[in-house]
Design a protein around this motif. Sequence first.
Motif, PDB file in Angstrom:
ATOM      1  N   THR A  25       0.765  -1.155   0.382  1.00  0.00           N
ATOM      2  CA  THR A  25       0.071   0.048  -0.253  1.00  0.00           C
ATOM      3  C   THR A  25       0.800   1.299   0.207  1.00  0.00           C
ATOM      4  N   LYS A  81      -0.062   9.334   1.334  1.00  0.00           N
ATOM      5  CA  LYS A  81       0.249  10.575   1.076  1.00  0.00           C
ATOM      6  C   LYS A  81       0.386  10.689   2.455  1.00  0.00           C
ATOM      7  N   TYR A 105      -7.060   9.075  -9.704  1.00  0.00           N
ATOM      8  CA  TYR A 105      -7.616   8.760  -8.968  1.00  0.00           C
ATOM      9  C   TYR A 105      -8.672   9.190  -8.201  1.00  0.00           C
ATOM     10  N   MET A 108     -10.751   9.337  -4.240  1.00  0.00           N
ATOM     11  CA  MET A 108     -10.583   9.183  -3.030  1.00  0.00           C
ATOM     12  C   MET A 108     -11.696   9.367  -2.374  1.00  0.00           C
ATOM     13  N   ILE A 151      -7.773   6.062  -3.187  1.00  0.00           N
ATOM     14  CA  ILE A 151      -6.953   6.130  -2.002  1.00  0.00           C
ATOM     15  C   ILE A 151      -8.043   6.512  -0.639  1.00  0.00           C
ATOM     16  N   TYR A 155      -4.781   3.731  -1.876  1.00  0.00           N
ATOM     17  CA  TYR A 155      -3.172   4.874  -1.152  1.00  0.00           C
ATOM     18  C   TYR A 155      -3.844   5.195  -0.044  1.00  0.00           C
ATOM     19  N   ASP A 159      -4.476   8.426   3.277  1.00  0.00           N
ATOM     20  CA  ASP A 159      -4.022   9.862   2.922  1.00  0.00           C
ATOM     21  C   ASP A 159      -3.772  10.561   4.290  1.00  0.00           C
TER      22      ASP A 159
END
Length: 193
Positions: A2, A5, A117, A119, A144, A165, A167
């Motif tokens: 994984t 950010k 992407y 999120m 994300i 990802y 964050d």
Amino acid sequence: MTKIKICGLMTVDDIKAVNQAHPDLAGFIFANGRHQIDLITALKLRKLLDPTIPSVGVFVNEPIDSMLKIYDSGAISMIQLHGQEDENTVKVLQAHQIPIINVFKPSQNNPQANADYLMLDSGSGNGMTVDWQKIRIETKQPLIIAGALDINNVTTAIKTIHPAYVDLSRGVETNNVKDPQKISKIVTLVHQL
């Protein structure tokens, strides 16, 4: 593995901590809020940031011309749309070869499909926790996840959602300041998952 950010970078010390931990993305927030910085600060920080770490500019309902100006300055290499931006905004920015992260809330079943992407965040960067057990997301784009993640809950979130990802911003702070030890620990942990 994984990816991670670290967002809301504001100071030279923040950059030093990120350079040492080496997350996959670094975030500069241009929208109103506690972590907001201006272009001059972002340019200074970008020069100090490890050149192999892409920087993301976070915007909320910012005019396209303003986002393009900041991108063209070299301060950022990606744009995160955290407001009510429409599909046309995504297309215009992508026409400039800018990778786009489009944020959506758990209540939105159909996030903007053309972003590079997607999120999932519980709110507007307000640190609200998402009930990861209740979320079922299927996207073609890398996902994300954000929303009050920290060292205590990030493993559960990753194992439940399987995002590309995570964050983090407040989750790597102590007394509202980025904590180098927290950044280092969570980057190492996430990269093992």
